[in-house]
Design a protein around this motif. Structure first.
Motif, PDB file in Angstrom:
ATOM      1  N   ILE A 138       7.394  34.891  27.322  1.00 47.22           N
ATOM      2  CA  ILE A 138       8.676  35.326  27.077  1.00 47.22           C
ATOM      3  C   ILE A 138       8.737  36.888  27.847  1.00 47.22           C
ATOM      4  O   ILE A 138       7.874  37.353  28.313  1.00 47.22           O
ATOM      5  CB  ILE A 138       8.828  35.782  25.511  1.00 47.22           C
ATOM      6  CG1 ILE A 138       7.707  36.603  24.984  1.00 47.22           C
ATOM      7  CG2 ILE A 138       8.819  34.359  24.762  1.00 47.22           C
ATOM      8  CD1 ILE A 138       7.795  36.875  23.418  1.00 47.22           C
ATOM      9  N   ARG A 139      10.088  37.292  27.487  1.00 41.74           N
ATOM     10  CA  ARG A 139      10.187  38.681  28.061  1.00 41.74           C
ATOM     11  C   ARG A 139      10.118  39.682  27.195  1.00 41.74           C
ATOM     12  O   ARG A 139      10.099  39.516  25.794  1.00 41.74           O
ATOM     13  CB  ARG A 139      12.182  38.797  28.304  1.00 41.74           C
ATOM     14  CG  ARG A 139      12.367  37.781  29.511  1.00 41.74           C
ATOM     15  CD  ARG A 139      13.891  37.756  29.402  1.00 41.74           C
ATOM     16  NE  ARG A 139      14.641  38.870  29.597  1.00 41.74           N
ATOM     17  CZ  ARG A 139      15.492  39.328  30.612  1.00 41.74           C
ATOM     18  NH1 ARG A 139      15.803  38.615  31.462  1.00 41.74           N
ATOM     19  NH2 ARG A 139      16.000  40.516  30.521  1.00 41.74           N
ATOM     20  N   TRP A 140       9.647  40.814  27.676  1.00 43.82           N
ATOM     21  CA  TRP A 140       9.282  42.123  26.689  1.00 43.82           C
ATOM     22  C   TRP A 140      10.403  42.580  26.033  1.00 43.82           C
ATOM     23  O   TRP A 140      10.421  42.986  24.950  1.00 43.82           O
ATOM     24  CB  TRP A 140       8.736  43.225  27.487  1.00 43.82           C
ATOM     25  CG  TRP A 140       7.113  43.033  27.889  1.00 43.82           C
ATOM     26  CD1 TRP A 140       6.650  42.975  29.177  1.00 43.82           C
ATOM     27  CD2 TRP A 140       6.382  43.361  26.884  1.00 43.82           C
ATOM     28  NE1 TRP A 140       5.208  42.813  28.818  1.00 43.82           N
ATOM     29  CE2 TRP A 140       5.096  43.231  27.513  1.00 43.82           C
ATOM     30  CE3 TRP A 140       6.239  43.316  25.470  1.00 43.82           C
ATOM     31  CZ2 TRP A 140       3.962  42.998  26.886  1.00 43.82           C
ATOM     32  CZ3 TRP A 140       5.076  43.513  24.863  1.00 43.82           C
ATOM     33  CH2 TRP A 140       4.046  43.436  25.577  1.00 43.82           C
ATOM     34  N   ASP A 141      11.807  42.332  26.729  1.00 47.80           N
ATOM     35  CA  ASP A 141      12.913  42.999  26.118  1.00 47.80           C
ATOM     36  C   ASP A 141      13.602  42.184  24.934  1.00 47.80           C
ATOM     37  O   ASP A 141      13.532  42.649  23.749  1.00 47.80           O
ATOM     38  CB  ASP A 141      13.975  43.502  27.210  1.00 47.80           C
ATOM     39  CG  ASP A 141      14.399  42.324  28.134  1.00 47.80           C
ATOM     40  OD1 ASP A 141      13.981  41.102  27.795  1.00 47.80           O
ATOM     41  OD2 ASP A 141      15.065  42.745  28.910  1.00 47.80           O
ATOM     42  N   THR A 142      13.803  40.926  25.227  1.00 46.14           N
ATOM     43  CA  THR A 142      14.821  40.006  24.231  1.00 46.14           C
ATOM     44  C   THR A 142      13.896  39.239  23.308  1.00 46.14           C
ATOM     45  O   THR A 142      14.161  38.716  22.352  1.00 46.14           O
ATOM     46  CB  THR A 142      15.804  39.430  24.806  1.00 46.14           C
ATOM     47  OG1 THR A 142      15.266  38.438  25.891  1.00 46.14           O
ATOM     48  CG2 THR A 142      16.899  40.094  25.554  1.00 46.14           C
ATOM     49  N   LEU A 143      12.470  39.158  24.122  1.00 42.30           N
ATOM     50  CA  LEU A 143      11.600  38.447  23.407  1.00 42.30           C
ATOM     51  C   LEU A 143      12.189  36.558  23.521  1.00 42.30           C
ATOM     52  O   LEU A 143      11.518  35.951  22.830  1.00 42.30           O
ATOM     53  CB  LEU A 143      11.359  38.524  22.040  1.00 42.30           C
ATOM     54  CG  LEU A 143      10.907  40.239  21.645  1.00 42.30           C
ATOM     55  CD1 LEU A 143      10.749  40.189  20.251  1.00 42.30           C
ATOM     56  CD2 LEU A 143       9.820  40.514  22.635  1.00 42.30           C
ATOM     57  N   ASN A 144      12.916  36.528  24.490  1.00 42.00           N
ATOM     58  CA  ASN A 144      13.072  35.282  24.726  1.00 42.00           C
ATOM     59  C   ASN A 144      12.422  34.668  25.968  1.00 42.00           C
ATOM     60  O   ASN A 144      11.925  35.295  26.522  1.00 42.00           O
ATOM     61  CB  ASN A 144      14.776  35.107  25.228  1.00 42.00           C
ATOM     62  CG  ASN A 144      15.819  35.401  23.907  1.00 42.00           C
ATOM     63  OD1 ASN A 144      15.407  34.672  23.032  1.00 42.00           O
ATOM     64  ND2 ASN A 144      16.825  35.949  24.507  1.00 42.00           N
TER      65      ASN A 144
END
Length: 379
Positions: free
Chosen positions: A104-110
């Motif tokens: 996942i991405r660090w920012d949105t957790l998507n």
């Protein structure tokens, strides 16, 4: 045993739930596809602009329907974020597919859309995007990649009903999407879900699968003189009693969303200074995403700090909870070859994330107590 004064979640009544349940009983049709089921589906279809919405007994069952509609079977692969609930992948593994876990991405957790294409093989049948906390995945990147490789996109939108990405409702991007009406969601009937069908070619078969593999719906529409078993399927229809409860919630959707927005903003504004001081990350919402105010989490600097904060709040009779464990490191995930280091962001986030109490009737007074308790904690 510690008494909990402020729970993590509490289901709310909006006013007409019991009256509509009584109406369903008076009508005498409390099995699936009664009057209130149709009303709920109409709300989803008209507001979201989807071609067909079918209520189901759960989001899990909606995902199982998606797997059947896509003819997922042995030898196929399905890509999912490792940071999600087990239902997201279980529905496809039940059909014999191999799970492929994406970080996942660090920012949105998507799901990290930059890692998606490298995971696609000739066996990839579908990719499931999970809109974590109702914040939209980067669908402008995901969809072209999937189209180039002939991969179906299914949206697990359990968190994201009425959220938007680039001005378009979540649940309307993939060929199929699923919703949840579990008691922890913005709109609930205790247990329930929906399948959103954006590709019209799936509609008739979806009705058959949902009706135990029979063409019963065609019979009721007068299209056939008797109905019979024509395909795979199961009993995915919720009781109209549950739909009556859900419709009462849908009637007050603007009120619900407005209240949840107030709660989310209060946390965000009043914890910003504490977070900056303690190296804590608050939720990130890109300016092109309209979130549906589903949850509020904090990302602590370490696992140890996370555990101490949970214990600190519990001692003050406030229940906070962590969230998903990495699927690739679960007992089942390891059977498919998952190991430490495969999804490093997922592994780091899972150890450090806490969700704060969040429900429709959380009072400002209780929220002040929660924020005060968090602020006095030194991470």
């Amino acid at each position: 045993m510690t008494t909990i004064r402020i729970p993590f979640n509490r289901a709310a009544l909006l006013g007409n739930e019991f009256r509509y349940i009584a109406q369903a009983l008076e009508i005498g049709h409390i099995s699936g596809d009664g009057r209130f089921t149709m009303k709920c589906q109409d709300v989803l279809e008209k507001q979201l602009g989807v071609g067909k919405a079918l209520l189901t007994t759960s989001c899990t069952h909606a995902l199982e329907m998606a797997a059947l509609l896509l003819d997922v079977g042995p030898g196929d692969e399905v890509i999912v974020p490792s940071f999600t609930f087990v239902s997201t992948i279980n529905a496809f593994v039940l059909r014999g597919a191999r799970p492929v876990f994406c970080d996942i991405r660090w920012d949105t957790l998507n799901l990290d859309e930059q890692k998606l294409e490298a995971l696609i093989t000739p066996r990839t049948k579908a990719s499931v995007t999970v809109h974590y906390a109702g914040v939209g995945c980067e669908m402008d990147t995901v969809l072209p990649i999937a189209e180039r490789h002939g991969v179906a996109v299914v949206e697990d939108n359990a968190h994201g009903l009425f959220g938007k990405y680039q001005g378009t409702y979540l649940g309307t991007f993939g060929c199929l999407a699923t919703q949840s009406f579990h008691e922890t969601k913005n709109f609930t009937c205790g247990e329930g879900g929906a399948l959103l069908i954006n590709n019209p070619s799936f509609v008739e078969r979806a009705e058959i699968i949902r009706e135990k593999g029979t063409n019963r719906n065609r019979f009721f529409r007068g299209q056939v003189d008797k109905y019979t078993w024509v395909d795979l399927g199961s009993s995915y229809l919720p009781s109209d009693v549950l739909a009556a409860f859900l419709f009462a919630q849908f009637e007050h959707r603007d009120q619900i969303q407005s209240q949840r927005k107030r709660i989310w903003n209060y946390y965000n504004e009043n914890l910003a200074g504490w977070a900056e001081k303690n190296g804590v990350k608050l939720p990130f919402v890109p300016n092109y995403c309209d979130q549906p105010w589903h949850m509020f989490y904090v990302l602590m600097p370490s696992f140890e700090a996370r555990q101490r904060l949970i214990a600190h709040l519990k001692a003050l009779q406030i229940l906070s909870v962590f969230h998903y464990l990495p699927l690739h490191l679960s007992e089942m995930g390891r059977r498919w070859g998952g190991k430490e280091g495969d999804c490093p962001v997922t592994e780091g986030v899972s150890d450090r994330l806490i969700r704060l109490p969040f429900y429709n009737e959380l009072t400002e007074g209780d929220q002040e107590c929660i924020v005060s308790a968090v602020r006095e904690f030194d991470a």
